[in-house]
Enzyme design. Structure first.
Site, mmCIF file in Angstrom:
data_model
loop_
_atom_site.group_PDB
_atom_site.id
_atom_site.type_symbol
_atom_site.label_atom_id
_atom_site.label_comp_id
_atom_site.label_asym_id
_atom_site.label_seq_id
_atom_site.Cartn_x
_atom_site.Cartn_y
_atom_site.Cartn_z
ATOM 1 N N ASN A 1 2.295 1.415 4.879
ATOM 2 C CA ASN A 1 2.434 2.493 3.895
ATOM 3 C C ASN A 1 1.125 3.279 3.883
ATOM 4 O O ASN A 1 0.117 2.803 3.378
ATOM 5 C CB ASN A 1 2.714 1.868 2.517
ATOM 6 C CG ASN A 1 2.739 2.893 1.400
ATOM 7 O OD1 ASN A 1 2.759 4.104 1.651
ATOM 8 N ND2 ASN A 1 2.732 2.424 0.160
ATOM 9 N N TRP A 2 1.181 4.479 4.461
ATOM 10 C CA TRP A 2 -0.058 5.256 4.603
ATOM 11 C C TRP A 2 -0.471 5.953 3.304
ATOM 12 O O TRP A 2 -1.548 6.525 3.226
ATOM 13 C CB TRP A 2 0.105 6.290 5.713
ATOM 14 C CG TRP A 2 0.193 5.702 7.089
ATOM 15 C CD1 TRP A 2 0.291 4.369 7.428
ATOM 16 C CD2 TRP A 2 0.195 6.423 8.332
ATOM 17 N NE1 TRP A 2 0.337 4.236 8.784
ATOM 18 C CE2 TRP A 2 0.285 5.465 9.375
ATOM 19 C CE3 TRP A 2 0.139 7.781 8.676
ATOM 20 C CZ2 TRP A 2 0.310 5.834 10.722
ATOM 21 C CZ3 TRP A 2 0.160 8.140 10.008
ATOM 22 C CH2 TRP A 2 0.241 7.176 11.023
ATOM 23 N N LYS A 3 0.418 5.968 2.328
ATOM 24 C CA LYS A 3 0.137 6.631 1.037
ATOM 25 C C LYS A 3 -0.334 8.072 1.283
ATOM 26 O O LYS A 3 0.117 8.688 2.239
ATOM 27 C CB LYS A 3 -0.855 5.796 0.236
ATOM 28 C CG LYS A 3 -0.435 4.329 0.139
ATOM 29 C CD LYS A 3 -1.252 3.506 -0.802
ATOM 30 C CE LYS A 3 -0.737 2.076 -0.791
ATOM 31 N NZ LYS A 3 -1.382 1.216 -1.760
ATOM 32 N N HIS B 1 7.590 1.805 -5.506
ATOM 33 C CA HIS B 1 6.208 1.351 -5.297
ATOM 34 C C HIS B 1 5.447 1.396 -6.626
ATOM 35 O O HIS B 1 5.662 2.289 -7.442
ATOM 36 C CB HIS B 1 5.512 2.231 -4.255
ATOM 37 C CG HIS B 1 4.209 1.650 -3.821
ATOM 38 N ND1 HIS B 1 3.064 1.810 -4.564
ATOM 39 C CD2 HIS B 1 3.884 0.867 -2.766
ATOM 40 C CE1 HIS B 1 2.080 1.147 -3.965
ATOM 41 N NE2 HIS B 1 2.547 0.575 -2.874
ATOM 42 N N GLU C 1 2.636 2.350 -7.416
ATOM 43 C CA GLU C 1 1.918 3.604 -7.706
ATOM 44 C C GLU C 1 2.880 4.676 -8.217
ATOM 45 O O GLU C 1 2.517 5.503 -9.046
ATOM 46 C CB GLU C 1 1.161 4.069 -6.451
ATOM 47 C CG GLU C 1 -0.046 3.177 -6.196
ATOM 48 C CD GLU C 1 -0.403 2.968 -4.732
ATOM 49 O OE1 GLU C 1 0.025 3.768 -3.882
ATOM 50 O OE2 GLU C 1 -1.114 1.979 -4.442
ATOM 51 N N GLU D 1 5.149 -6.996 -4.479
ATOM 52 C CA GLU D 1 3.770 -6.527 -4.472
ATOM 53 C C GLU D 1 3.158 -6.719 -5.855
ATOM 54 O O GLU D 1 3.288 -5.847 -6.724
ATOM 55 C CB GLU D 1 3.726 -5.044 -4.100
ATOM 56 C CG GLU D 1 4.304 -4.746 -2.741
ATOM 57 C CD GLU D 1 3.736 -3.465 -2.160
ATOM 58 O OE1 GLU D 1 3.102 -3.524 -1.115
ATOM 59 O OE2 GLU D 1 3.895 -2.406 -2.779
ATOM 60 N N GLY E 1 -4.598 -2.933 -3.157
ATOM 61 C CA GLY E 1 -5.816 -2.145 -2.967
ATOM 62 C C GLY E 1 -7.035 -2.740 -3.640
ATOM 63 O O GLY E 1 -8.082 -2.097 -3.749
ATOM 64 N N SER F 1 -3.143 -6.178 -0.365
ATOM 65 C CA SER F 1 -4.376 -6.577 0.336
ATOM 66 C C SER F 1 -4.141 -7.536 1.505
ATOM 67 O O SER F 1 -4.941 -8.438 1.744
ATOM 68 C CB SER F 1 -5.385 -7.169 -0.649
ATOM 69 O OG SER F 1 -5.760 -6.195 -1.608
ATOM 70 N N GLY G 1 -0.930 -1.565 3.101
ATOM 71 C CA GLY G 1 -1.524 -0.280 2.703
ATOM 72 C C GLY G 1 -2.777 -0.006 3.516
ATOM 73 O O GLY G 1 -2.713 0.407 4.678
ATOM 74 N N GLY G 2 -3.941 -0.283 2.936
ATOM 75 C CA GLY G 2 -5.230 0.036 3.561
ATOM 76 C C GLY G 2 -5.349 -0.388 5.016
ATOM 77 O O GLY G 2 -5.792 0.402 5.872
HETATM 78 P P1 PGA Z 1 -2.833 -2.580 0.116
HETATM 79 O O1 PGA Z 1 -1.529 -1.783 -0.367
HETATM 80 O O2 PGA Z 1 -2.450 -3.317 1.377
HETATM 81 O O3 PGA Z 1 -3.860 -1.535 0.365
HETATM 82 O O4 PGA Z 1 -3.186 -3.520 -0.996
HETATM 83 C C1 PGA Z 1 -0.257 -2.357 -0.262
HETATM 84 C C2 PGA Z 1 0.767 -1.399 -0.801
HETATM 85 O O5 PGA Z 1 0.473 -0.667 -1.755
HETATM 86 O O6 PGA Z 1 1.896 -1.353 -0.307
#
Ligand code: PGA
Length: 249
Positions: free
Chosen positions: A9-11, A93, A95, A165, A171, A211, A232-233
Site C-alpha cells: 500500500n503506497w498510500k 484502511h 487511515e 491491521e 507506521g 510495520s 506500507g512503508g
Molecule cells: P506500515 O503500514 O507497514 O507502514 O505500518 C501498513 C498499512 O497501513 O497498511
C-alpha cells in the site's frame, strides 16, 4: 488452498516518475507462488497497470467511493476503476477511518457496492491501542466485521481478502508479536466459520499489516492463520518489499 498474498500500500507516496521507477524495478524481482499486489495513488493506477501488463503483479486501488456516479467531488467509482482494468480495491484502511470519517455504516455501503460491482476487496480492520490496553481488541474487531463484511452473503466471500491491521502498529515501527497476530487471525477465521462454515473460512486469505519489515516478516508469516501481509512503508523500498515477498514464499 488459500492464497498467500503480499500487497504493498503506497498510500500518498510516489509522484509519476517515482511510480514508474519503482515499478520498473519491481518487474525484475522473482515471484513464485505468492500473489503480489501494489496499490499506488489512484492518479497513477492506469500507468501502473500498463507498465505491469505482462507481469504477475496485480495493481489495486487504495479506496473507492460508495456511489457509482454523481456529484461526489474528488471521488472514484468501481466503474471507473474497472474501465482501466482494476478489479480489486482496499476498503476500510484505518487511515480512511481516522482521517476521512469512514465508519461502519459507510464501509458497509462500500463493501456491498464493490462486491455488487463484481470487484474483489481487501477489507482492513483492527483495534486502536486503547482497545488493546483495555483488553477489548477481540470485541472491537468482531463488531467491525459484524457491521460490514459479515453481513454479506456467502457467495461474496470468494471476492474478499481480509487485512488485520492493529492501528497501534501502523507506521509506528511497533509490530504485533507473532502470537498476537496468530490469535487474532484465528479468532477472525472462527467468526467467519460461525457465520458461513469451515469451507468458506478456510479459503479466506487473512493478511497482517502494521510495520511488517524484512526482519519480522518470516516470524509473522509462519503462523498458520496468517496468509501474508499488507505492507506500507516497506513497500516503498524495493529491497525490503522483495525480502518480504520471499519471506511469504
Ligand atoms: P506500515 O503500514 O507497514 O507502514 O505500518 C501498513 C498499512 O497501513 O497498511
Amino acid at each position: 488452498m488459500r492464497k498467500k498474498i503480499v500487497a504493498g500500500n503506497w498510500k500518498m507516496n510516489n509522484d509519476l516518475n517515482q511510480t514508474i521507477l519503482l515499478i520498473e524495478k519491481l518487474k525484475k524481482i522473482e515471484i513464485n507462488e505468492v500473489s503480489v499486489m501494489i496499490a499506488p495513488s489512484s492518479l497513477f493506477l492506469k500507468t501502473a497497470k500498463d507498465l505491469l501488463h505482462d507481469f504477475k503483479i496485480e495493481v489495486v486501488s487504495q479506496n473507492v467511493h460508495q456511489e457509482n456516479k454523481g456529484a461526489y467531488t474528488g471521488e472514484v467509482s468501481c466503474d471507473m476503476l474497472k474501465s482501466i482494468g482494476i478489479s480489486t480495491t482496499l476498503i476500510g484502511h484505518s487511515e480512511r477511518r481516522a482521517y476521512f470519517n469512514e465508519d461502519d455504516q459507510v464501509l458497509l455501503k462500500k463493501v456491498k457496492y464493490a462486491i455488487d460491482s463484481g470487484m474483489k476487496i481487501i477489507f482492513c480492520f483492527g483495534e486502536q491501542l486503547i482497545d488493546r490496553k483495555s483488553n477489548k481488541h477481540f470485541e472491537i474487531v468482531k463488531s467491525q466485521l459484524e457491521n460490514t463484511v459479515l453481513k454479506l452473503d456467502s457467495e461474496s466471500w470468494s471476492n474478499i481478502i481480509l487485512a488485520y491491521e492493529p492501528v497501534w502498529a501502523i507506521g509506528t515501527g511497533e509490530t504485533a508479536s507473532p502470537e498476537q497476530a496468530q490469535e487474532m487471525h484465528e479468532f477472525v477465521r472462527n467468526c467467519i466459520s460461525n457465520c458461513y462454515g469451515d469451507l468458506i473460512s478456510e479459503e479466506v486469505s487473512i493478511l497482517y499489516g502494521g510495520s511488517v519489515k524484512p526482519s519480522n516478516a518470516n516470524e509473522i508469516f509462519s503462523n498458520k492463520d496468517v496468509d501474508g501481509g499488507l505492507i506500507g512503508g516497506a513497500a516503498l523500498v524495493l529491497s525490503d518489499f522483495n525480502e518480504i515477498i520471499k519471506a511469504n514464499s
